[in-house]
Scaffold this active site. Structure first.
Site, mmCIF file in Angstrom:
data_model
loop_
_atom_site.group_PDB
_atom_site.id
_atom_site.type_symbol
_atom_site.label_atom_id
_atom_site.label_comp_id
_atom_site.label_asym_id
_atom_site.label_seq_id
_atom_site.Cartn_x
_atom_site.Cartn_y
_atom_site.Cartn_z
ATOM 1 N N ASP A 141 34.984 53.353 62.676
ATOM 2 C CA ASP A 141 34.574 53.826 62.038
ATOM 3 C C ASP A 141 33.957 52.846 61.123
ATOM 4 O OD1 ASP A 141 33.583 54.782 59.691
ATOM 5 O OD2 ASP A 141 35.137 56.911 59.160
ATOM 6 N N TYR A 146 16.437 55.275 53.297
ATOM 7 C CA TYR A 146 16.039 55.332 54.703
ATOM 8 C C TYR A 146 15.004 53.641 54.351
ATOM 9 C CZ TYR A 146 14.347 54.987 59.390
ATOM 10 O OH TYR A 146 14.271 53.977 60.784
#
Length: 288
Positions: free
Chosen positions: A71, A167
């Site tokens: 992770d 983004y």
């Protein structure tokens, strides 16, 4: 790095998508490829793919695939990843591909950013920050190796408006990191680049094509396979002019054309520079 077939490679976020394709392409050169991701078994994610399936396919193609469940929002797991790479390879690492990215479901939703979920900032963590953290832990291995390559996967969203400011900021950040990391790595013979990929035929994109084929008809014809960028990375690692490219933001399709790289179907995908814009040019000034 010449024509080494025994490279040690880490590709982050390789359960599926661009990371999987890059890992497969590099594995096909005979490399040992560590692939990271969170998906252990099919069904955990709405999209197909696991780190174990990617690693198995790498091995079937002639490389050595090593799955590591990570992770990338957990710095300790990332540290442990590179400790494992060091322990199993005598401290050696040749290529790091920073690809892992959180892709919130609402990323491509229409409308202004304040009408979208605030969770879009998660890609600042797994995307922008994770690029820094992975390279931080890989840095001593690469520097000790005396040569190497770090690739940050990015897109034209680092320059044009694409999916909104979250983004765009994330992609612009990894582009600038490539430039600045290159300054620190230069004395150690390690190159760092950011590669702008085109539209990719990932599992997510192909599902969108299938759901609305008319809307994507033109785009689908010029889309890149996920393995295309991996082929570009391989060619860059063998390029005698690699050091001169370090610190730059490169358009994958353009570098492919220059180095004679084709996609898996033999096609040469086009550059989207004419309608999406130019990569940034950073200052050569260095302020310590």
């Amino acid at each position: 790095m010449g024509l080494k077939s025994d490279r040690v490679v880490v590709v982050t976020g390789a359960s599926r998508g661009a990371g999987k394709g890059i890992a497969l392409a590099l594995g096909a050169t005979g490399a040992k490829v560590y692939v990271t991701g969170r998906t252990r078994t099919e069904g955990e994610s709405p999209l197909p793919g696991t780190v174990y399936a990617t690693a198995d396919e790498i091995t079937r193609r002639g490389g050595t695939g090593i799955p590591v469940v990570v992770d990338h929002s957990d710095d300790e797991q990332v540290r442990a990843l590179f400790e494992q790479v060091a322990d199993e390879n005598g401290g050696r690492l040749d290529i790091l591909v920073n690809n892992v990215l959180t892709v919130p479901d609402a990323l491509t939703a229409k409308g202004p950013f304040w009408e979208k979920p605030l969770s879009l900032v998660d890609l600042f963590d797994v995307g922008m920050r994770s690029t820094y953290v992975a390279t931080y832990h890989a840095g001593p291995l690469l520097a000790a190796n005396g040569e190497g390559l770090v690739v940050n996967t990015s897109s034209f969203g680092g320059s044009c408006y694409m999916h909104g400011p979250a983004y765009g900021a994330g992609k612009a950040a990894v582009d600038k990191m490539a430039h600045d990391m290159a300054v620190d790595f230069r004395p150690f013979g390690v190159a760092v680049v950011s590669i702008w990929m085109g539209l990719l035929k990932t599992e997510r994109t192909m599902a969108a094509f299938a759901a609305n084929p008319g809307a994507y008809e033109g785009l689908a014809a010029t889309a890149e396979t996920p393995e295309f960028t991996g082929r570009v990375v391989d060619a860059l690692a063998r390029d005698p002019e690699l050091a001169k490219r370090s610190g730059q933001v490169l358009v994958g399709a353009e570098i492919a054309a220059e180095l004679g790289v084709t996609d898996v179907d033999g096609n040469t995908p086009p550059s989207h520079r004419p309608f999406l814009g130019d990569p940034p040019t950073f200052s050569d000034a260095v302020v310590d």
